[in-house]
Write an enzyme that holds these catalytic residues in place. Structure first.
Site, short mmCIF file in Angstrom:
data_model
loop_
_atom_site.label_atom_id
_atom_site.label_comp_id
_atom_site.label_asym_id
_atom_site.label_seq_id
_atom_site.Cartn_x
_atom_site.Cartn_y
_atom_site.Cartn_z
N LEU A 185 1.04 -1.30 0.08
CA LEU A 185 -0.14 -0.19 0.11
C LEU A 185 0.66 1.32 -0.01
CD1 LEU A 185 -2.68 -0.85 3.02
CD2 LEU A 185 -3.08 -0.90 0.12
N ASP A 186 0.15 2.57 -0.68
CA ASP A 186 1.27 3.40 -0.61
C ASP A 186 1.76 4.05 0.45
OD1 ASP A 186 1.53 4.11 -3.43
OD2 ASP A 186 -0.82 4.94 -3.81
N MET A 187 2.12 4.75 1.36
CA MET A 187 2.48 4.98 2.35
C MET A 187 0.81 5.99 2.68
SD MET A 187 5.43 7.48 3.85
CE MET A 187 4.90 8.78 2.70
N ARG A 220 -5.77 6.40 -7.28
CA ARG A 220 -6.16 8.16 -6.74
C ARG A 220 -6.05 7.98 -8.56
NH1 ARG A 220 -0.35 7.72 -3.45
NH2 ARG A 220 -0.62 9.65 -3.52
#
Length: 568
Positions: free
Chosen positions: A415-417, A516
């Protein structure tokens, strides 16, 4: 050349109540300072009212994207404002645009380029004219219909020769088999001169077949060589012109690299070539140095103004591939601007890089489920999934510390930060192999919760936008129909509140930043997620949470579903 005082813009608004920034903007991750927001608003008003030049930014078209044409001349642009203090101590700002506008790089109200390649006295137009002439020559020579005719003839000759050669070789194989049989019969039934006569005759046949292949090859080599010679006579002139064009282009390119020279706050100057030399891509990309930020800083340094803060915004219709929305602020690009700005900001006190801070340091990694094969965790927003360049703390390293005696942990997905939610790690090689296969074959189901800026009017939908990485601005992603990988997202609307829409999102593919980009891109929802610092605007956090994860247990094969709530 414009006089500095003519381009130095005083604020029209009352700014006495606003404090100056403590440090200069970190250009690759920032929230615009209030003074830069006001400067941008004033510049936008100028764009709406000025009459000195015309450029179709496609603003009316942007309201009706379904009417967009592939070759539409309308084009949005990135603009920038630089808050400065003048040598006399006055507060104001400079304005700039990236690249060219209305086929000009010098326009009233805007700072000039670092190097004006379009100036009449510049070497660029003269040397470009020679390259353009070679382009025309290559195009003209390539249009000769005889090239296609000879090319077709050559391919036909090659195919015909290959067919005849195969036929001759097959004939030789059959002849060899027959002669072997005849030889065996002769040896069994004949002796003396009679046997010798038969064997000699068979040997002559063998030589004759080999000669037939040899002469066939000679005949067709001659035909092929003659056609190839005619074709080469035509194409060699084209190749020579291309090589000459390439040489002139390289010379011109290197001249330009040396002409683009950038100052920093210490008064040091470096050429574009010197700036990019120590990077992994030592050849500067096309357009390097033409963005708004380097133009602004160069002009300020050159004329003794002190840079205080900056911001860049998009004005006009969204581009085809990138996520850019009208009037929204965006960070500087990495590929073109990072090496240049890293040099130009030396000597200035700059805001710290937020990406080098461990935003998850004080946050707990919750274990949702564990057994001998797997561990499922709920990653908080701000914590990396795996160690980064500047920060080693991550979900992976924490799981590693929790289970020091297992074969793993093995990373299966990320997962993205800035994204929170469920992650599964395999603890054994056997579990890793099973789960890897499920991820590859899309046997793992994921459901995300997201909040987007704007009111989504449909109750559900599907987005299909192929994606790839932006080579000039990692880690940003592009929508690309030519080179992108398929990316599909199904979504459902949960509620609309205070001008924002909460969605459940189901990615059918797992591309980087898929959800996103699909939300923010004008061909998707055209509504960036709340707090998306890459494709939207900063907020308290990125409003994206991996709330549900389903897969088959690697040992028992039982279908398992895990959930983790999130309120935003």
């Amino acid at each position: 050349m414009h006089q500095p005082h003519a381009l130095f813009t005083h604020f029209n608004a009352d700014i006495a109540h606003l404090a100056l920034p403590d440090a200069f903007t970190f250009p690759f991750f920032y929230q615009p300072h209030p003074l830069c927001v006001i400067a941008a608003q004033e510049l936008q008003q100028h764009l709406l009212t000025q009459t000195a030049w015309f450029h179709d930014f496609g603003l009316e078209l942007d309201a009706h994207p379904e009417t967009r044409q592939e070759n539409d001349a309308r084009m949005g642009k990135m603009f920038g404002v630089l808050l400065v203090r003048s040598p006399k101590g006055e507060l104001g700002y400079f304005s700039a645009f990236s690249g060219k506008i209305a086929d000009h790089n010098l326009l009233p109200h805007f700072v000039p380029p670092v190097f004006d390649m379009l100036a009449e006295e510049s070497f660029f137009p003269r040397e470009l004219e020679a390259i353009t002439a070679l382009n025309a020559q290559v195009k003209s020579l390539s249009a000769n219909p005889q090239i296609d005719i000879l090319g077709t003839q050559l391919q036909h000759c090659l195919v015909q020769y290959k067919t005849l050669e195969q036929q001759q070789r097959q004939k030789m194989i059959e002849g060899r088999a027959l002669r072997k049989q005849q030889r065996q019969q002769a040896e069994a039934n004949l002796t003396g001169d009679a046997l010798k006569a038969v064997l000699d005759a068979l040997a002559v046949q063998s030589v004759a077949e080999k000669n037939a292949l040899k002469y066939l090859k000679l005949e067709w080599d001659g035909k092929i060589a003659a056609t190839q010679s005619e074709l080469t006579a035509l194409t060699s002139e084209i190749e020579q012109a291309k090589q000459q064009r390439k040489a002139l282009s390289n010379v011109l390119q290197n001249k330009l690299f040396e002409q683009y020279r950038f100052l920093n706050a210490n008064g040091e100057q470096k050429s574009l070539k010197a700036i990019f030399a120590p990077t992994t891509n030592p050849t500067p990309p096309a357009g390097a140095g033409e963005c708004a930020a380097p133009k602004l800083l160069q002009y300020a340094y050159k004329h003794g103004y002190t840079p205080l803060s900056m911001a860049e915004f998009w004005w006009g219709v969204s581009p085809k591939s990138e996520v850019r929305q009208h009037q929204k602020f965006y960070p500087s690009c990495h590929g073109k601007c990072h090496p240049i700005l890293s040099h130009m900001l030396e000597g200035l006190e700059v805001d710290p890089n937020p990406l080098e801070k461990n935003w998850g340091e004080d946050k707990t990694l919750e274990v949702v489920y564990q057994d001998e094969a797997i561990v499922v965790v709920n990653k908080p927003a701000g914590l990396l999934s795996v160690p980064g360049k500047a920060v080693t703390d991550s979900a992976y390293t924490r799981v590693q510390a929790m289970f020091p005696d297992v074969e793993g942990p093995f990373v299966l997905h990320r997962l993205d930060m800035a994204t929170s939610g469920l992650l599964v790690f395999a603890l054994t090689r056997r579990a890793n192999k099973s789960l890897q296969k499920q991820f590859i074959t899309r046997g793992v189901e994921k459901r995300y919760l997201a909040m987007v800026e704007g009111i989504v009017e449909q109750s559900e939908g599907e987005i299909n936008l192929p994606m790839r990485g932006d080579p000039d601005d990692r880690p940003r992603q592009l929508v690309c129909y030519e080179h992108g990988k398929p990316a599909t997202t199904y979504w459902q609307l949960l509620e609309v509140k205070d001008g924002r829409s909460k969605l459940q999102m189901y990615p059918k593919t797992g591309r980087t930043h898929q959800l996103r980009v699909h939300c923010a891109h004008h061909e998707g929802l055209s509504m960036p997620m709340v707090g998306d610092t890459l494709y939207g605007e900063p907020d308290s956090r990125l409003h994206l949470h991996a709330e549900q994860l389903s897969f088959d247990h690697p040992y028992t094969k039982e279908r398992m579903t895990f959930s983790a709530d999130c309120e935003f």
